[in-house]
Scaffold this motif. Structure first.
Motif, short mmCIF file in Angstrom:
data_model
loop_
_atom_site.label_atom_id
_atom_site.label_comp_id
_atom_site.label_asym_id
_atom_site.label_seq_id
_atom_site.Cartn_x
_atom_site.Cartn_y
_atom_site.Cartn_z
N VAL A 37 14.14 9.47 -0.17
CA VAL A 37 14.72 8.13 -0.31
C VAL A 37 13.73 7.22 -1.02
O VAL A 37 12.57 7.11 -0.63
N LEU A 38 14.21 6.58 -2.08
CA LEU A 38 13.39 5.64 -2.84
C LEU A 38 14.03 4.26 -2.76
O LEU A 38 15.22 4.10 -3.07
N SER A 39 13.25 3.27 -2.37
CA SER A 39 13.76 1.91 -2.31
C SER A 39 13.84 1.33 -3.72
O SER A 39 13.28 1.88 -4.67
N ARG A 40 14.49 0.20 -3.85
CA ARG A 40 14.55 -0.47 -5.16
C ARG A 40 13.16 -0.84 -5.64
O ARG A 40 12.86 -0.75 -6.83
N ASP A 41 12.31 -1.31 -4.72
CA ASP A 41 10.94 -1.66 -5.10
C ASP A 41 10.19 -0.44 -5.63
O ASP A 41 9.44 -0.51 -6.60
N GLN A 42 10.37 0.70 -4.96
CA GLN A 42 9.69 1.91 -5.40
C GLN A 42 10.20 2.37 -6.76
O GLN A 42 9.42 2.76 -7.63
N LEU A 43 11.50 2.29 -6.97
CA LEU A 43 12.05 2.65 -8.27
C LEU A 43 11.55 1.71 -9.37
O LEU A 43 11.26 2.14 -10.48
N LEU A 44 11.43 0.45 -9.03
CA LEU A 44 10.89 -0.52 -9.99
C LEU A 44 9.45 -0.16 -10.35
O LEU A 44 9.08 -0.12 -11.52
N ASP A 45 8.63 0.14 -9.34
CA ASP A 45 7.23 0.47 -9.59
C ASP A 45 7.10 1.77 -10.38
O ASP A 45 6.30 1.87 -11.32
N LEU A 46 7.86 2.79 -9.99
CA LEU A 46 7.78 4.08 -10.68
C LEU A 46 8.25 3.96 -12.12
O LEU A 46 7.71 4.60 -13.01
N SER A 47 9.26 3.13 -12.36
CA SER A 47 9.73 2.92 -13.73
C SER A 47 8.67 2.23 -14.56
O SER A 47 8.45 2.56 -15.73
N ARG A 48 7.98 1.26 -13.99
CA ARG A 48 6.93 0.55 -14.71
C ARG A 48 5.77 1.46 -15.07
O ARG A 48 5.07 1.23 -16.05
N LEU A 49 5.57 2.50 -14.27
CA LEU A 49 4.51 3.45 -14.58
C LEU A 49 4.66 4.02 -15.98
O LEU A 49 3.69 4.30 -16.67
N HIS A 50 5.91 4.18 -16.40
CA HIS A 50 6.19 4.82 -17.67
C HIS A 50 6.60 3.83 -18.75
O HIS A 50 7.19 4.19 -19.75
N GLY A 51 6.31 2.54 -18.53
CA GLY A 51 6.49 1.55 -19.57
C GLY A 51 7.88 0.97 -19.68
O GLY A 51 8.19 0.29 -20.65
N ALA A 52 8.74 1.19 -18.73
CA ALA A 52 10.09 0.66 -18.83
C ALA A 52 10.13 -0.80 -18.40
O ALA A 52 9.44 -1.20 -17.48
N GLU A 53 10.95 -1.58 -19.08
CA GLU A 53 11.14 -2.96 -18.67
C GLU A 53 12.39 -3.01 -17.80
O GLU A 53 13.47 -3.40 -18.22
N VAL A 54 12.22 -2.59 -16.56
CA VAL A 54 13.31 -2.58 -15.60
C VAL A 54 13.01 -3.65 -14.56
O VAL A 54 11.92 -3.69 -14.00
N LEU A 86 0.83 -1.21 0.00
CA LEU A 86 0.00 0.00 0.00
C LEU A 86 0.86 1.26 0.00
O LEU A 86 0.54 2.24 -0.68
N ARG A 87 1.97 1.26 0.74
CA ARG A 87 2.87 2.42 0.75
C ARG A 87 3.47 2.65 -0.63
O ARG A 87 3.57 3.79 -1.09
N ARG A 88 3.88 1.57 -1.30
CA ARG A 88 4.46 1.71 -2.62
C ARG A 88 3.45 2.30 -3.60
O ARG A 88 3.79 3.18 -4.40
N TYR A 89 2.22 1.85 -3.54
CA TYR A 89 1.22 2.36 -4.47
C TYR A 89 0.81 3.78 -4.13
O TYR A 89 0.45 4.54 -5.03
N GLN A 90 0.86 4.16 -2.86
CA GLN A 90 0.57 5.53 -2.49
C GLN A 90 1.61 6.46 -3.11
O GLN A 90 1.28 7.53 -3.65
N LEU A 91 2.87 6.05 -3.07
CA LEU A 91 3.93 6.85 -3.70
C LEU A 91 3.68 6.95 -5.20
O LEU A 91 3.82 8.01 -5.79
N MET A 92 3.30 5.83 -5.82
CA MET A 92 3.04 5.84 -7.26
C MET A 92 1.91 6.81 -7.61
O MET A 92 2.00 7.55 -8.58
N ARG A 93 0.86 6.82 -6.79
CA ARG A 93 -0.25 7.74 -7.07
C ARG A 93 0.20 9.18 -6.95
O ARG A 93 -0.24 10.05 -7.71
N GLU A 94 1.08 9.46 -5.99
CA GLU A 94 1.58 10.82 -5.82
C GLU A 94 2.41 11.26 -7.02
O GLU A 94 2.42 12.44 -7.39
N MET A 95 3.11 10.31 -7.63
CA MET A 95 4.01 10.64 -8.73
C MET A 95 3.32 10.64 -10.09
O MET A 95 3.83 11.21 -11.05
N MET A 96 2.17 9.97 -10.20
CA MET A 96 1.51 9.88 -11.50
C MET A 96 1.00 11.24 -11.95
O MET A 96 0.37 11.96 -11.17
#
Length: 243
Positions: free
Chosen positions: A182-199, A120-130
């Motif tokens: 501070v962004l964790s690896r999981d958060q960076l992975l999720d944020l990258s996927r938001l924009h279509g990257a295959e990371v 839930l924390r990871r997705y909250q960050l994603m919503r803030e960044m979208m």
């Protein structure tokens, strides 16, 4: 229960498990709807806002993997899959279907709660960044560098174009959207996927190393993309949004 509490949809055909999940998660400030089938899951998803689905892959009369696949094809709701302790193939398949996490039966209620809160924390960050529909931002500027989101170009302070791979571009975009955070690896992975990257998780560090080589004066002693030991990375730059 507070109507604004995160809504968890639990899908399990064992009534004892459904009762346990409902009681325990409700005690910890989560709103829970527990159902026993894929059909009931779809009814809830169509009728209510759901923040996370907890899906047992071993349902009696249904293939939980097919339900997970159909869910991911039609929704971006976070999913935690529940598997048997020996079902490694199911865990791998579930993660390949872009499930956000998994937990083994029998599970610890405290561990399950921790995993739910982490997702839930990871997705909250994603919503803030979208970006929103009316977001007119065309890029970012930091320390003389300019990242153009429309042309996907990075320009150096000297005016030279710096070539970035898709993964490098999306990681830099994620950093620019959350400077000094501070962004964790999981958060960076999720944020990258938001924009279509295959990371992929195992390559985050490699992508960051390559990105440092392109924007840092001394990649061995980075000024911008700094490591927070045990936590992840932080982008230590003043970032300006460009409209």
């Amino acid at each position: 229960m507070n109507a604004t509490a995160p809504h968890i949809l639990a899908v399990d055909d064992d009534p004892a498990i459904r009762e346990l999940l409902t009681d325990y998660l409700t005690e910890h400030a989560l709103r829970v709807t527990a159902v026993d089938s894929g059909e009931a899951m779809q009814r809830v998803l169509q009728a209510e806002l759901v923040d996370l689905v907890l899906l047992d892959l071993r349902l009696g009369r249904e293939d939980g993997m097919q339900l997970a696949r159909a869910l991911r094809e039609t929704s971006q709701v976070p999913v935690i899959i529940v598997t048997g302790r020996q079902d490694e193939a199911d865990r791998v398949m579930g993660l390949e279907l872009a499930a956000d996490d998994y937990i083994n039966k029998p599970f610890s209620s405290r561990e399950l709660l921790a995993r739910i809160r982490a997702v839930l924390r990871r997705y909250q960050l994603m919503r803030e960044m979208m970006p929103t529909r009316d977001d007119r931002r065309r890029g970012y500027r930091f320390e003389g560098w300019e990242l153009n989101l429309r042309s996907r170009r990075l320009t150096s302070p000297q005016g030279q174009r710096v070539e970035l791979s898709n993964g490098e571009f999306n990681l830099l975009q994620a950093f620019c959207a959350a400077p000094q955070r501070v962004l964790s690896r999981d958060q960076l992975l999720d944020l990258s996927r938001l924009h279509g990257a295959e990371v992929y998780d195992r390559s985050i560090d490699v992508q960051i190393l390559r990105l440092r080589r392109k924007i840092e004066q001394d990649p061995a002693m980075p000024l911008y993309i700094c490591t927070e030991r045990g936590a992840g990375y932080i982008f230590n730059a003043r970032v300006e949004s460009l409209e």
